[in-house]
Design a protein around this motif. Structure first.
Motif, mmCIF file in Angstrom:
data_model
loop_
_atom_site.group_PDB
_atom_site.id
_atom_site.type_symbol
_atom_site.label_atom_id
_atom_site.label_comp_id
_atom_site.label_asym_id
_atom_site.label_seq_id
_atom_site.Cartn_x
_atom_site.Cartn_y
_atom_site.Cartn_z
ATOM 1 N N LEU A 24 -4.616 12.810 -0.028
ATOM 2 C CA LEU A 24 -3.666 11.760 -0.371
ATOM 3 C C LEU A 24 -4.098 11.024 -1.633
ATOM 4 O O LEU A 24 -5.283 11.004 -1.976
ATOM 5 N N LYS A 25 -3.134 10.387 -2.266
ATOM 6 C CA LYS A 25 -3.395 9.446 -3.357
ATOM 7 C C LYS A 25 -2.848 8.109 -2.895
ATOM 8 O O LYS A 25 -1.793 8.055 -2.245
ATOM 9 N N CYS A 26 -3.552 7.031 -3.214
ATOM 10 C CA CYS A 26 -3.142 5.699 -2.789
ATOM 11 C C CYS A 26 -3.078 4.760 -3.986
ATOM 12 O O CYS A 26 -3.933 4.803 -4.867
ATOM 13 N N GLU A 27 -2.064 3.914 -3.973
ATOM 14 C CA GLU A 27 -1.973 2.835 -4.947
ATOM 15 C C GLU A 27 -1.690 1.550 -4.185
ATOM 16 O O GLU A 27 -0.863 1.540 -3.268
ATOM 17 N N VAL A 28 -2.396 0.504 -4.543
ATOM 18 C CA VAL A 28 -2.153 -0.814 -3.953
ATOM 19 C C VAL A 28 -1.733 -1.728 -5.087
ATOM 20 O O VAL A 28 -2.401 -1.803 -6.114
ATOM 21 N N ARG A 29 -0.622 -2.417 -4.880
ATOM 22 C CA ARG A 29 -0.135 -3.321 -5.927
ATOM 23 C C ARG A 29 0.154 -4.701 -5.353
ATOM 24 O O ARG A 29 0.445 -4.846 -4.172
ATOM 25 N N ASN A 30 0.067 -5.675 -6.218
ATOM 26 C CA ASN A 30 0.325 -7.064 -5.863
ATOM 27 C C ASN A 30 1.805 -7.338 -6.122
ATOM 28 O O ASN A 30 2.262 -7.257 -7.261
ATOM 29 N N MET A 31 2.557 -7.633 -5.087
ATOM 30 C CA MET A 31 3.989 -7.869 -5.243
ATOM 31 C C MET A 31 4.278 -9.126 -6.054
ATOM 32 O O MET A 31 5.329 -9.229 -6.672
ATOM 33 N N MET A 32 3.364 -10.077 -6.048
ATOM 34 C CA MET A 32 3.587 -11.337 -6.740
ATOM 35 C C MET A 32 3.407 -11.199 -8.257
ATOM 36 O O MET A 32 4.181 -11.731 -9.028
ATOM 37 N N THR A 33 2.370 -10.452 -8.653
ATOM 38 C CA THR A 33 2.074 -10.302 -10.086
ATOM 39 C C THR A 33 2.590 -8.979 -10.652
ATOM 40 O O THR A 33 2.566 -8.796 -11.864
ATOM 41 N N ARG A 34 2.993 -8.065 -9.775
ATOM 42 C CA ARG A 34 3.456 -6.720 -10.151
ATOM 43 C C ARG A 34 2.340 -5.859 -10.752
ATOM 44 O O ARG A 34 2.608 -4.832 -11.365
ATOM 45 N N ILE B 249 0.862 -1.184 0.000
ATOM 46 C CA ILE B 249 0.000 0.000 0.000
ATOM 47 C C ILE B 249 0.896 1.230 0.000
ATOM 48 O O ILE B 249 1.718 1.412 0.898
ATOM 49 N N GLY B 250 0.721 2.056 -1.031
ATOM 50 C CA GLY B 250 1.518 3.275 -1.156
ATOM 51 C C GLY B 250 0.657 4.507 -1.002
ATOM 52 O O GLY B 250 -0.505 4.525 -1.417
ATOM 53 N N MET B 251 1.233 5.543 -0.392
ATOM 54 C CA MET B 251 0.544 6.822 -0.202
ATOM 55 C C MET B 251 1.457 7.953 -0.641
ATOM 56 O O MET B 251 2.679 7.877 -0.469
ATOM 57 N N GLU B 252 0.832 8.999 -1.179
ATOM 58 C CA GLU B 252 1.557 10.231 -1.431
ATOM 59 C C GLU B 252 0.621 11.400 -1.202
ATOM 60 O O GLU B 252 -0.595 11.277 -1.367
ATOM 61 N N VAL B 253 1.200 12.525 -0.802
ATOM 62 C CA VAL B 253 0.415 13.733 -0.563
ATOM 63 C C VAL B 253 0.168 14.428 -1.884
ATOM 64 O O VAL B 253 1.094 14.672 -2.651
ATOM 65 N N LYS B 254 -1.096 14.739 -2.145
ATOM 66 C CA LYS B 254 -1.441 15.525 -3.333
ATOM 67 C C LYS B 254 -1.461 17.003 -2.976
ATOM 68 O O LYS B 254 -1.005 17.830 -3.752
#
Length: 130
Positions: free
Chosen positions: A82-92, A68-73
Protein backbone atom coordinates in the motif's frame (compact mmCIF):
# COMPACT_ATOMS: atom_id res chain seq x y z
CA UNK A 1 -6.01 8.00 -3.66
CA UNK A 2 -9.10 7.39 -1.58
CA UNK A 3 -9.27 8.96 1.85
CA UNK A 4 -11.27 6.65 4.10
CA UNK A 5 -10.58 7.92 7.59
CA UNK A 6 -10.56 11.23 9.38
CA UNK A 7 -9.08 11.87 12.80
CA UNK A 8 -9.62 14.90 14.99
CA UNK A 9 -6.40 15.97 16.72
CA UNK A 10 -7.16 16.14 20.45
CA UNK A 11 -5.00 17.21 23.42
CA UNK A 12 -3.98 13.61 24.16
CA UNK A 13 -2.56 13.32 20.60
CA UNK A 14 -0.02 16.14 21.09
CA UNK A 15 3.70 16.08 21.79
CA UNK A 16 5.42 18.60 24.14
CA UNK A 17 5.66 21.05 21.21
CA UNK A 18 1.88 21.18 20.90
CA UNK A 19 1.81 19.38 17.56
CA UNK A 20 0.54 15.94 16.58
CA UNK A 21 2.80 13.26 18.09
CA UNK A 22 4.46 11.25 15.31
CA UNK A 23 3.94 7.96 17.14
CA UNK A 24 0.21 8.60 17.36
CA UNK A 25 0.04 9.33 13.64
CA UNK A 26 2.00 6.17 12.81
CA UNK A 27 -0.40 4.13 14.95
CA UNK A 28 -3.34 5.64 13.03
CA UNK A 29 -1.62 4.80 9.72
CA UNK A 30 -0.91 1.21 10.81
CA UNK A 31 -4.51 0.74 11.92
CA UNK A 32 -5.87 2.17 8.66
CA UNK A 33 -3.53 -0.06 6.62
CA UNK A 34 -4.75 -3.09 8.59
CA UNK A 35 -8.42 -2.21 8.12
CA UNK A 36 -7.91 -1.52 4.42
CA UNK A 37 -6.13 -4.87 4.01
CA UNK A 38 -8.78 -6.83 5.92
CA UNK A 39 -11.43 -5.45 3.58
CA UNK A 40 -9.36 -6.03 0.42
CA UNK A 41 -8.25 -9.56 1.28
CA UNK A 42 -11.47 -10.51 3.07
CA UNK A 43 -9.45 -11.98 5.95
CA UNK A 44 -9.04 -10.56 9.46
CA UNK A 45 -5.76 -12.41 10.01
CA UNK A 46 -3.17 -10.00 8.62
CA UNK A 47 0.01 -8.37 9.92
CA UNK A 48 2.18 -5.41 9.07
CA UNK A 49 5.49 -6.68 7.67
CA UNK A 50 7.15 -3.46 6.53
CA UNK A 51 6.71 0.28 6.55
CA UNK A 52 9.12 2.35 4.45
CA UNK A 53 10.95 5.47 5.49
CA UNK A 54 8.80 8.34 6.64
CA UNK A 55 9.32 12.05 6.38
CA UNK A 56 7.08 14.60 8.07
CA UNK A 57 6.35 17.48 5.68
CA UNK A 58 4.00 19.57 7.79
CA UNK A 59 2.29 19.53 11.16
CA UNK A 60 -1.14 19.29 12.70
CA UNK A 61 -2.21 20.99 15.91
CA UNK A 62 -5.07 20.56 18.35
CA UNK A 63 -8.41 20.93 16.60
CA UNK A 64 -7.09 20.05 13.14
CA UNK A 65 -8.70 17.21 11.21
CA UNK A 66 -6.39 14.85 9.38
CA UNK A 67 -7.40 12.51 6.57
CA UNK A 68 -5.69 9.17 5.95
CA UNK A 69 -5.65 7.86 2.39
CA UNK A 70 -4.60 4.44 1.12
CA UNK A 71 -4.08 2.97 -2.30
CA UNK A 72 -2.86 -0.40 -3.50
CA UNK A 73 0.50 -0.34 -5.25
CA UNK A 74 0.63 -4.08 -5.93
CA UNK A 75 -0.64 -7.47 -4.93
CA UNK A 76 1.91 -10.13 -4.03
CA UNK A 77 1.24 -13.84 -3.53
CA UNK A 78 0.45 -13.50 0.19
CA UNK A 79 0.94 -9.76 0.59
CA UNK A 80 -0.40 -6.42 -0.48
CA UNK A 81 1.71 -3.27 -0.83
CA UNK A 82 0.00 0.00 0.00
CA UNK A 83 0.85 3.68 -0.30
CA UNK A 84 -0.44 6.10 2.32
CA UNK A 85 -0.87 9.85 2.38
CA UNK A 86 -2.01 11.83 5.40
CA UNK A 87 -3.17 15.39 4.88
CA UNK A 88 -4.37 18.19 7.11
CA UNK A 89 -7.89 19.19 6.08
CA UNK A 90 -7.50 22.60 7.71
CA UNK A 91 -4.28 23.67 5.96
CA UNK A 92 -4.63 21.40 2.88
CA UNK A 93 -0.99 20.35 3.35
CA UNK A 94 0.35 16.80 3.18
CA UNK A 95 1.62 15.84 6.62
CA UNK A 96 3.29 12.57 5.64
CA UNK A 97 3.54 10.11 2.77
CA UNK A 98 4.50 6.48 3.29
CA UNK A 99 5.52 5.00 -0.06
CA UNK A 100 5.40 1.32 0.93
CA UNK A 101 3.44 -0.50 3.59
CA UNK A 102 3.54 -4.27 3.16
CA UNK A 103 0.74 -6.22 4.79
CA UNK A 104 0.76 -10.04 4.86
CA UNK A 105 -2.23 -12.37 4.71
CA UNK A 106 -2.07 -15.19 7.31
CA UNK A 107 -3.66 -18.60 7.75
CA UNK A 108 -5.17 -19.87 11.00
CA UNK A 109 -1.67 -20.84 12.25
CA UNK A 110 -0.19 -17.40 11.65
CA UNK A 111 1.76 -18.41 8.54
CA UNK A 112 1.72 -16.45 5.25
CA UNK A 113 -1.14 -17.65 3.07
CA UNK A 114 -1.79 -16.88 -0.62
CA UNK A 115 -4.81 -14.60 -0.96
CA UNK A 116 -5.54 -15.00 -4.69
CA UNK A 117 -6.36 -11.30 -5.20
CA UNK A 118 -5.06 -9.40 -8.21
CA UNK A 119 -7.05 -6.17 -8.20
CA UNK A 120 -8.76 -3.74 -5.86
CA UNK A 121 -12.27 -4.79 -4.91
CA UNK A 122 -14.99 -2.67 -3.39
CA UNK A 123 -17.43 -4.08 -0.84
CA UNK A 124 -20.39 -2.78 -2.87
CA UNK A 125 -19.24 -4.95 -5.80
CA UNK A 126 -18.94 -8.04 -3.61
CA UNK A 127 -22.48 -7.55 -2.36
CA UNK A 128 -23.83 -7.58 -5.94
CA UNK A 129 -22.64 -11.18 -6.33
CA UNK A 130 -24.77 -12.43 -3.44
Amino acid sequence: MRFHTRKWVKPEDLNPNGTLFGGRLLAWIDEEAALYTVVQLNNSKIVTKYMSEINFNSKAVEGDIVEIGMEVKKFGKSSITLKCEVRNMMTRETIITVEDIIMVNLDENGKPKPHGKTKVEFVKDRLKDK
